[in-house]
Design a protein around this motif. Structure first.
Motif, PDB file in Angstrom:
ATOM      1  N   ASP A   1       2.338  -2.274   4.292  1.00 11.90           N
ATOM      2  CA  ASP A   1       1.192  -3.170   4.419  1.00 11.90           C
ATOM      3  C   ASP A   1       0.848  -3.766   3.057  1.00 11.90           C
ATOM      4  O   ASP A   1       0.957  -3.090   2.027  1.00 11.90           O
ATOM      5  CB  ASP A   1      -0.014  -2.414   4.968  1.00 11.90           C
ATOM      6  CG  ASP A   1       0.225  -1.874   6.369  1.00 11.90           C
ATOM      7  OD1 ASP A   1       0.907  -2.579   7.135  1.00 11.90           O
ATOM      8  OD2 ASP A   1      -0.251  -0.760   6.671  1.00 11.90           O
TER       9      ASP A   1
ATOM     10  N   HIS B   1      -4.385   1.172  -2.529  1.00 15.16           N
ATOM     11  CA  HIS B   1      -3.884  -0.164  -2.850  1.00 15.16           C
ATOM     12  C   HIS B   1      -3.550  -0.198  -4.344  1.00 15.16           C
ATOM     13  O   HIS B   1      -4.435  -0.401  -5.181  1.00 15.16           O
ATOM     14  CB  HIS B   1      -4.947  -1.222  -2.537  1.00 15.16           C
ATOM     15  CG  HIS B   1      -5.322  -1.298  -1.092  1.00 15.16           C
ATOM     16  ND1 HIS B   1      -5.010  -2.385  -0.302  1.00 15.16           N
ATOM     17  CD2 HIS B   1      -5.980  -0.417  -0.281  1.00 15.16           C
ATOM     18  CE1 HIS B   1      -5.459  -2.180   0.933  1.00 15.16           C
ATOM     19  NE2 HIS B   1      -6.060  -0.988   0.966  1.00 15.16           N
TER      20      HIS B   1
ATOM     21  N   ASP C   1      -4.605  -5.186  -0.867  1.00 20.08           N
ATOM     22  CA  ASP C   1      -5.778  -6.049  -0.969  1.00 20.08           C
ATOM     23  C   ASP C   1      -6.165  -6.106  -2.441  1.00 20.08           C
ATOM     24  O   ASP C   1      -6.837  -5.220  -2.961  1.00 20.08           O
ATOM     25  CB  ASP C   1      -6.923  -5.481  -0.138  1.00 20.08           C
ATOM     26  CG  ASP C   1      -8.167  -6.365  -0.195  1.00 20.08           C
ATOM     27  OD1 ASP C   1      -8.059  -7.497  -0.717  1.00 20.08           O
ATOM     28  OD2 ASP C   1      -9.234  -5.915   0.253  1.00 20.08           O
ATOM     29  N   ARG C   2      -5.699  -7.129  -3.133  1.00 16.51           N
ATOM     30  CA  ARG C   2      -5.899  -7.250  -4.577  1.00 16.51           C
ATOM     31  C   ARG C   2      -7.026  -8.235  -4.860  1.00 16.51           C
ATOM     32  O   ARG C   2      -6.916  -9.416  -4.520  1.00 16.51           O
ATOM     33  CB  ARG C   2      -4.620  -7.719  -5.262  1.00 16.51           C
ATOM     34  CG  ARG C   2      -4.695  -7.738  -6.793  1.00 16.51           C
ATOM     35  CD  ARG C   2      -3.377  -8.234  -7.370  1.00 16.51           C
ATOM     36  NE  ARG C   2      -3.392  -8.213  -8.814  1.00 16.51           N
ATOM     37  CZ  ARG C   2      -3.007  -7.171  -9.557  1.00 16.51           C
ATOM     38  NH1 ARG C   2      -2.573  -6.072  -8.945  1.00 16.51           N
ATOM     39  NH2 ARG C   2      -3.053  -7.222 -10.864  1.00 16.51           N
TER      40      ARG C   2
ATOM     41  N   GLN D   1       0.827  -1.199   0.000  1.00 14.23           N
ATOM     42  CA  GLN D   1       0.000   0.000   0.000  1.00 14.23           C
ATOM     43  C   GLN D   1       0.865   1.255   0.000  1.00 14.23           C
ATOM     44  O   GLN D   1       2.034   1.227   0.419  1.00 14.23           O
ATOM     45  CB  GLN D   1      -0.918  -0.003   1.214  1.00 14.23           C
ATOM     46  CG  GLN D   1      -1.908  -1.162   1.261  1.00 14.23           C
ATOM     47  CD  GLN D   1      -2.747  -1.144   2.516  1.00 14.23           C
ATOM     48  OE1 GLN D   1      -3.180  -0.076   2.974  1.00 14.23           O
ATOM     49  NE2 GLN D   1      -2.989  -2.318   3.094  1.00 14.23           N
TER      50      GLN D   1
END
Length: 363
Positions: free
Chosen positions: A254, A217, A257-258, A199
């Motif tokens: 971090d 992201h 989130d993919r 991120q």
């Protein structure tokens, strides 16, 4: 899949006639691992420069056979150091061997047929077509290609170099201003974030001058003409950012989130289609004589949808535009082939244009 929304997108920077990704294309982000047989030599062979070993390997690939004296002259080292480097390659598992006597030297097992790059002939040609010396590729890409070509077998190298000299990328349309592509300041940082899946705390200035900061992201990067865009997930959903408006890009460490079903090419196609719809929200219906269809395609590009034939042999078409007034002025010169059937406002504007022309140029 939910289409990406636009955090900030300058519509006048997108050419509605370029067919989206088809002509300009988009940036493909790939892992950096090479799988090269000498990857890791720097840590495994003490006292020997890995970059020189790689260069010697490329020289072997190019010439087929070299002597220690030739290597010494090429790299300005002693023959003793050259022999040590060649022995180091063999110790590292590279298939290199020496032959003694007159005409002897060092060779790669398999000779010039060994493809150290792992590319097929077609892949090598395709790579040089899109990123050769005459293309708009970045200097870093061109430098990498100059090194890669030395690793190709002779038949591949000749074909790849021919491909590089046979292709010129010239994105602007005829009559449009020439804009030289320039790498945005934070492009490398955002590419790294996409590749490594981390991120980023993103600083951004939109078209109105408003400054924002948020954690995003990064999912992919796209080159559209001279502009670069970041497609990213945010707390408010998927967004698209112009990278030249990014003011800071700090990785947080971090993981991204993919979404499992994310496809960059498909997502960008949805974005480009939505931009086209926003720029040209009006649809106009018309019929066109068959002999005028080619001209219509040339002028309108992908703003033209071609339908079926009418009973009198003409072709039904739908044309997208910004407004009734703009469409009327754009198409007034095609009256010999085109008859507008709706909306009525376009016909009214065409009538006004015709009246003004008669008043100005009539007898």
């Amino acid at each position: 899949m939910v289409p990406a929304r636009f955090e900030d997108f300058e519509f006048d920077a997108v050419d509605v006639n370029d067919g989206g990704l088809g002509k300009i294309g988009h940036g493909a982000i790939v892992p950096t691992g090479t799988g090269h047989p000498v990857t890791g030599l720097r840590g495994s062979i003490a006292g020997v420069r890995a970059d020189r070993l790689m260069a010697i390997l490329f020289l072997l690939q190019q010439r087929g056979q070299v002597t220690a004296a030739e290597v010494a002259r090429e790299f300005e080292i002693s023959e003793r150091t050259a022999r040590r480097d060649l022995d180091a390659l063999a110790m590292a598992g590279v298939p290199v061997y020496s032959t003694q006597g007159r005409g002897g030297g060092w060779r790669l097992l398999g000779g010039a047929r060994t493809d150290l790059s792992g590319l097929t002939a077609n892949e090598a040609r395709a790579l040089f077509l899109v990123a050769g010396p005459a293309s708009a590729a970045t200097p870093a890409v061109k430098a990498a290609l100059r090194k890669l070509v030395r690793a190709l077998p002779e038949p591949f190298r000749v074909s790849a170099e021919a491909a590089a000299s046979s292709f010129v990328l010239d994105p602007p349309r005829w009559g449009s201003s020439r804009v030289e592509p320039r790498q945005p300041r934070f492009l490398d940082e955002l590419q790294d974030a996409v590749i490594h899946g981390v991120q980023v705390r993103l600083g951004y200035v939109d078209s109105s001058g408003a400054e924002t900061a948020r954690t995003v992201h990064p999912l992919g990067i796209v080159a559209k003409g001279p502009s670069w865009y970041l497609v990213a997930g945010t707390g408010a959903g998927r967004r698209t950012f112009r990278i030249d408006r990014v003011t800071s890009a700090d990785p947080t460490g971090d993981p991204v989130d993919r979404p499992g079903d994310f496809d960059l090419a498909l997502t960008w196609r949805e974005i480009a289609d939505e931009i086209d719809r926003r720029r040209t929200p009006l649809e106009m219906q018309a019929v066109c004589a068959p002999e005028g269809l080619a001209t219509l395609r040339m002028i309108l590009g992908d703003r033209l949808e071609v339908g079926g034939s009418t009973t009198d042999g003409r072709i039904e078409v739908v044309i997208r535009g910004h407004s009734e007034y703009a469409l009327a002025h754009e198409l007034a010169g095609l009256v010999a082939w085109l008859e507008v059937t709706g909306p009525a406002g376009v016909r009214d504007h065409l009538t006004a244009i015709g009246t003004a022309l008669v008043e100005r140029y009539g007898p």
